[in-house]
Design an enzyme around this catalytic site. Structure first.
Site, PDB file in Angstrom:
ATOM      1  N   LYS A 144       0.847  -1.198   0.000  1.00  0.00           N
ATOM      2  CA  LYS A 144       0.000   0.000   0.000  1.00  0.00           C
ATOM      3  C   LYS A 144       0.882   1.249   0.000  1.00  0.00           C
ATOM      4  O   LYS A 144       1.961   1.250   0.611  1.00  0.00           O
ATOM      5  CB  LYS A 144      -0.903  -0.039   1.233  1.00  0.00           C
ATOM      6  CG  LYS A 144      -2.040   0.975   1.237  1.00  0.00           C
ATOM      7  CD  LYS A 144      -2.917   0.770   2.474  1.00  0.00           C
ATOM      8  CE  LYS A 144      -4.047   1.784   2.565  1.00  0.00           C
ATOM      9  NZ  LYS A 144      -4.892   1.577   3.761  1.00  0.00           N
ATOM     10  N   SER A 168      -9.785   1.602   2.847  1.00  0.00           N
ATOM     11  CA  SER A 168      -8.893   2.363   1.998  1.00  0.00           C
ATOM     12  C   SER A 168      -7.852   1.513   1.258  1.00  0.00           C
ATOM     13  O   SER A 168      -7.248   1.997   0.310  1.00  0.00           O
ATOM     14  CB  SER A 168      -8.160   3.399   2.844  1.00  0.00           C
ATOM     15  OG  SER A 168      -7.325   2.763   3.785  1.00  0.00           O
ATOM     16  N   SER A 170      -9.938  -0.824   7.041  1.00  0.00           N
ATOM     17  CA  SER A 170      -9.372  -0.568   5.718  1.00  0.00           C
ATOM     18  C   SER A 170      -8.691  -1.761   5.053  1.00  0.00           C
ATOM     19  O   SER A 170      -8.366  -1.703   3.872  1.00  0.00           O
ATOM     20  CB  SER A 170      -8.374   0.586   5.783  1.00  0.00           C
ATOM     21  OG  SER A 170      -9.055   1.812   5.745  1.00  0.00           O
TER      22      SER A 170
END
Lengths: 481, 487, 101
Positions: free
Chosen positions: B79, B154, B178
């Site tokens: 990420k 996210s 997330s």
């Protein structure tokens, strides 16, 4: 009638002291002074994304020492909080400090404002740990420049109760605090390097009133002289406002060193809203009572305790004890010498006059002494044994003090060994008398200058290595016969 | 046509038998990405050349018999809020435009130490604030199961990249769901470990007391292998657990006999939960019961306050964590027009942050500001205490909790962007794990209208291995995780 | 009485160093009001005497030894800077009114 007669002056101090560590409070970056800009930084000092704080154990120990030395309660549970504000030298946009739960609370310091006055007990509200900001440079540039070497350097903030009543007392309080913290090895306290900086809250009230007046805070006083001048000037300014029937408006002031006056930095209307909250990157700082006691056990004697001991155990006068304990290095040096020698008062006399004199002459402090205190004791012992005269000691001292060495070796090398052999001295006196029969006659006729003339002759012959008292006694003995 | 990449377990076998090589796997990754990622938009900053080089070095290690770990030579995507030395880390924000990190996250160091090959960074909601990966300066990622839907967020880029078979493994971060919510939306497995299990050093902080890095993969077993590499004490993170690295993959024995599964009764009382979701969760629990587990109802009365609690605490922490983005030391800077440094700050932050980030900074700043701290921030901290007590009480009676990961399957792109609160409500089942520090895993448990649904299993703090063991046991008895999106 | 007024939103934005256009201020006020209305449910819970929790970890903060380690070189430190003279970070002139002690 001056301001302090018309009003009671109330002063509270907040002092930022840099802790004597190798690395920063929450990062492993080096603590240095005078290094090239932005050289002592790592990801945390720059607040790079993803950087995290980890607390420096030695900084905690030093802060605990500071608390113990100032009679504070050491809290076994304290919390680091974020103080949020934006400024270019504050990389994270918050300062990690302690807010609701500081490390130390409720201590005090005994402060003597001037020689001979009684000590006043000044309360300490709290001592908390926090990190320093970097430096913003504004001088002569279109923009400002930021150096983050200082970012994250460990500090304690010592917050005093508003117990101080004059600028003089405030400065004495600062001096006492600095002396103690230097003694404890907590800080070098070098004010020129910004290691000891003070904010002063000043307010006035009518005598007898219990409510505090509106205060103004003078920020960043970095010398005792400026602190005294700024506070005195602020007291006068507030008195003038009150005299004219006005009201003091809360404000934050700076002190302009060049102009010698305070100026308003911020008024209350744009007071900050720091939004303190516990820093979630850190957990509570916990100390066991055992750990606190272990730190207490390593504390050196406080200057006030040592002073008392020098007076009581070594029989020194109060004034002398004060001077000799002013720095821990000097006190340690003196104490070793005094013990080795055995007559502390004699050693004190020599240190106060000759050692301190030599240091003053060179503008150095006790850390410049290369002479082992044991060797200093030996030198004085040689004098006691009559092997060197006081004058001889004074001749040797400057070299010995700053270069060190065995006094006995040096004394021989310089041929300063006292003429202590009675037979040798007696023979010399006899010879001088024989060579000066005319002077002998003048003495007999009542001319007392004749004795001084003969004394001078003998001393010259020994190149000053003879004890004048003994020479005089020998001469008199022979002349009167 | 590039085939979707296999699961970690299969890839390990292929590498071991010599049927494949690390270089071939990296080539597979980029071939697959070339094919499907134009539509999905999951990867940022692909490291083609560097990854191929590192893969060749891994192959050489394998040939020399000096493998570092089961992950040696395995491609992985991380990420964009987890920093790697020399690489960009934009957090999908304009404000980190052009930034390259000079240091690596501990998680990245552990991956590289294990020989894994980092192939790319993945798209996300800006600073991990969002539940749809729509709040990205690079534009939204899409759900491999339905391109007009969001992959969740996210960590949407990570979940979608695993789901689409671009990479077998990815790292996400989970502050309020997330990792688990996008894993649920994309039909893959995602885990938020116990708080402190994985070092946060090098994870760009959103809400420090809630953030955790965790694995996203095709199966619970793959997640366990990855988590074992990531976990372990780190002197660089004051909030990392002092425990040694996990060996959770050894605990995956398929045995759930005697296990007590708690079903929170408040789930059914939550407004807006799809009946299909509830049914699938119940079916999954029934399957585990057939394997020897038993279920019971538990009560978590304060969970209905969890979402509000979460949004006050997370935004308060974020308001501080995001103060460092000021245009002074790195990233984007707007001009100040000569008006001092404050206008520079304001223009930089106003142009550099997106709307959702600004909204959360404002909410958090307000919750901490003079006069509101007690009513909002402190109150939320007290609720957090009450919530933790609920979970401690429930875990007296059960070993794991079973609940949906989200109330509904993946929603459409643009469906919730105008109404922040309705977007926040999708996190209602995931935030309690963050607030209480408990481990939580989301795994596929069925479909609704062709969209994956997620079962969430939560365990006692520190019992990451238990949660993974139960998830693995379910996957031994189900095939939902073997389904592939129609790409 | 609204939970948050436009003025409060603008004050908060100043604290956070954000500048909002009129439209943004209007939208933010509406959104924050909705969120705070939702958060108002917390008021219904009696939290008298409940300890606020900053962290789920019941641990104490770890300590590290006071051993300095090499940090970033000045070049690396300044590599990402939008404004630098090669030794310092450069920012617009800090005005007297902006000075922080």
């Amino acid at each position: 009638m001056n301001a302090s007669e018309r009003y009671e002056v109330v002063i509270g101090l907040e002092v930022h002291v840099q802790l004597r560590t190798q690395s920063k409070l929450f990062s492993t970056a080096k603590v240095g002074f005078g290094d090239a800009p932005n050289h002592n930084v790592n990801e945390l000092c720059l607040a790079l994304p993803g950087a995290l704080p980890v607390l420096n154990a030695h900084a905690v120990e030093l802060a605990v020492r500071a608390g113990l030395a100032t009679h504070c309660r050491i809290n076994t549970h304290s919390v680091f909080a974020r103080k949020n504000y934006f400024y270019p030298d504050l990389p994270k946009g918050y300062q990690i400090s302690q807010y609701e739960q500081p490390l130390c609370s409720a201590g005090w310091l005994d402060v003597i404002a001037a020689e001979g006055e009684a000590a006043q007990r000044i309360g300490i509200t709290r001592i908390h740990m926090e990190e320093d900001a970097g430096k913003s440079l504004h001088e002569g540039r279109a923009g400002s420049a930021v150096d983050l070497n200082r970012s994250g350097v460990p500090l304690i903030e010592v917050v005093f109760e508003p117990d101080l009543r004059s600028a003089r007392q405030a400065v004495a309080c600062l001096r006492t605090l600095r002396e103690i913290l230097r003694y404890m090895g907590v800080s070098d306290g070098d004010m020129e390097k910004g290691q000891f900086r003070c904010d002063a809250n000043v307010s006035l009230r009518r005598h007898g009133e219990s409510a505090l007046g509106t205060r103004r805070e003078i920020k960043n006083l970095n010398s005792f002289r400026f602190a005294a001048a700024a506070i005195e000037q602020e007291v006068a300014a507030q008195a003038e406002i009150l005299d004219a029937g006005g009201a003091v408006v809360q404000a934050t002031l700076g002190y302009d060193v060049d102009k010698g006056r305070c100026f308003v930095m911020r008024s209350k209307e744009n007071a900050d809203d720091y939004r303190y909250f516990p820093d979630p990157d850190l957990l509570p700082l916990k100390l066991t009572q055992q750990r606190i006691e272990a730190i207490r056990a390593t504390l050196p004697e406080l200057p006030e305790q040592r002073r008392a001991r020098f007076e009581q155990d070594l029989g020194l006068r109060a004034d002398d004890a004060r001077v000799l304990t002013a720095s821990r290095t000097l006190a340690d040096w003196f104490e070793v010498a005094a013990l080795a020698h055995g007559a502390p008062q004699t050693v004190a006399k020599w240190v106060l006059r000759d050692v301190l004199g030599a240091l003053r002459e060179r503008d150095r402090d006790a850390s410049a002494l290369a002479l082992q205190p044991e060797h200093f004791a030996k030198l004085l012992a040689l004098q006691d044994a009559g092997r060197i005269t006081a004058k001889g000691v004074r001749q040797l001292l400057p070299e010995l003090l700053f270069e060190g060495g065995d006094p006995e070796t040096l004394l021989r090398a310089r041929g300063l060994e006292a003429v202590s052999d009675s037979a040798e001295l007696e023979a010399l006196v006899t010879r001088v008398l024989d060579e000066n029969t005319a002077v002998q006659k003048s003495y007999a006729a009542g001319d007392t200058r004749a004795l001084n003339f003969l004394m001078g002759k003998v001393m010259r012959e020994t190149r000053g290595r003879a004890d004048p008292q003994r020479v005089r006694a020998l001469l008199l003995g022979k002349l009167e016969r | 046509m590039a085939a979707p990449i296999a699961s970690l377990i299969e890839l390990c076998a292929d590498l071991e038998s010599g049927r494949s090589s690390a270089v071939a796997l990296v080539e597979n990754v980029f071939a697959r990405a070339d094919e499907v990622d134009g539509a999905l938009q999951t990867l940022l900053h692909p490291r083609r050349a560097a990854a191929l080089e590192e893969a060749a070095v891994s192959d050489a290690r394998r040939a020399a018999g000096r493998l570092r770990s089961p992950l040696d030579g395995i491609p992985i995507a991380i990420k964009d809020n987890i920093v790697q030395a020399g690489e960009p880390a934009s957090c999908a924000s304009r404000i980190l435009e052009g930034y390259r990190s000079p240091f690596s996250a501990t998680a990245v160091e552990r991956l590289r130490g294990a020989g894994a090959v980092i192939v790319a960074r993945t798209n996300m909601d800006e600073f991990a604030m969002g539940s749809s990966t729509e709040n990205s300066v690079r534009g939204p990622s899409r759900n491999p199961w339905s391109l007009e839907r969001t992959p969740g967020g996210s960590s949407g880029g990570s979940a979608a990249a695993v789901s689409a078979g671009i990479v077998p493994l990815a790292l996400g971060s989970d502050t309020g769901g997330s990792i688990r919510q996008p894993a649920s939306f994309c039909g893959v497995v995602g885990m938020k470990p116990t708080y402190g299990r994985v070092s946060r050093r090098g994870l760009v902080a959103f809400a420090s007391s809630l953030d955790q890095i965790g694995p996203i993969a095709r199966s619970a077993r793959d997640c366990a292998l990855l988590l074992d590499v990531l976990s372990g004490a780190d002197p660089g993170d004051s909030t990392a657990l002092p425990e040694a690295a996990l060996e959770s993959h050894r605990a995956l024995d398929g045995d759930v006999s005697g296990l007590r599964i708690g079903l929170p009764k408040e789930i059914r009382e939550t407004p807006g939960v799809s009946p299909e979701v509830l049914t699938k969760v119940e079916e999954a629990v029934a399957e585990l019961e057939r394997a020897g587990a038993r279920s019971l109802e538990v009560s978590l009365p304060h969970t209905r306050f969890a979402l509000a609690t979460y949004y006050l605490i997370s935004t308060a922490e974020a308001s501080g964590n995001l103060a460092r983005f000021d245009g002074v030391r790195y990233g984007f800077r707007a001009s100040s027009d000569g008006g001092g440094v404050t206008p520079m700050y304001e223009r930089t932050r106003s142009a550099g942050f997106g709307d959702e980030v600004k909204r959360r900074i404002l909410l958090g700043t307000f919750a901490l500001s003079a006069g509101y701290y007690d009513a909002y921030y402190r109150k939320a901290q007290q609720l957090r205490t009450l919530l933790l007590r609920d979970f401690e009480a429930a875990f007296q009676h059960c070993d794991v909790l079973a609940l949906p990961t989200t109330p509904q399957p993946a929603f459409r792109i643009g469906e919730k962007t105008g109404e922040p609160l309705s977007m926040y409500l999708t996190d209602v089942f995931t935030v309690p794990a963050n607030l209480t520090g408990a481990p939580g895993v989301s795994l596929p448990c069925g479909f609704q209208d062709g969209l994956p649904l997620g079962l969430q299993l939560m365990g006692r703090p520190l019992e990451d291995a238990t949660v993974l063991r139960v998830a693995d046991a379910f996957q031994r008895r189900s095939e939902y995780h073997l389904q592939r999106p129609p790409l | 009485m609204p939970r948050i007024t436009r003025e409060q939103v603008l004050y908060t934005a100043r604290l956070a160093r954000l500048r909002l256009t009129d439209d943004e201020a209007r939208a933010m006020t509406r959104h924050l009001e909705a969120i705070l209305d939702y958060a108002a449910q917390l008021e219904t819970v009696d939290t008298e005497g409940v300890e606020p929790m900053s962290h789920v970890m019941a641990l104490e903060t770890p300590l590290r030894s006071d051993a300095p380690q090499a940090g970033l070189s000045a070049d690396d430190a300044l590599a990402n800077a939008p404004g630098s003279d090669g030794t310092h970070f450069l920012v617009p002139k800090i005005l007297d009114s902006e000075t922080q002690a």
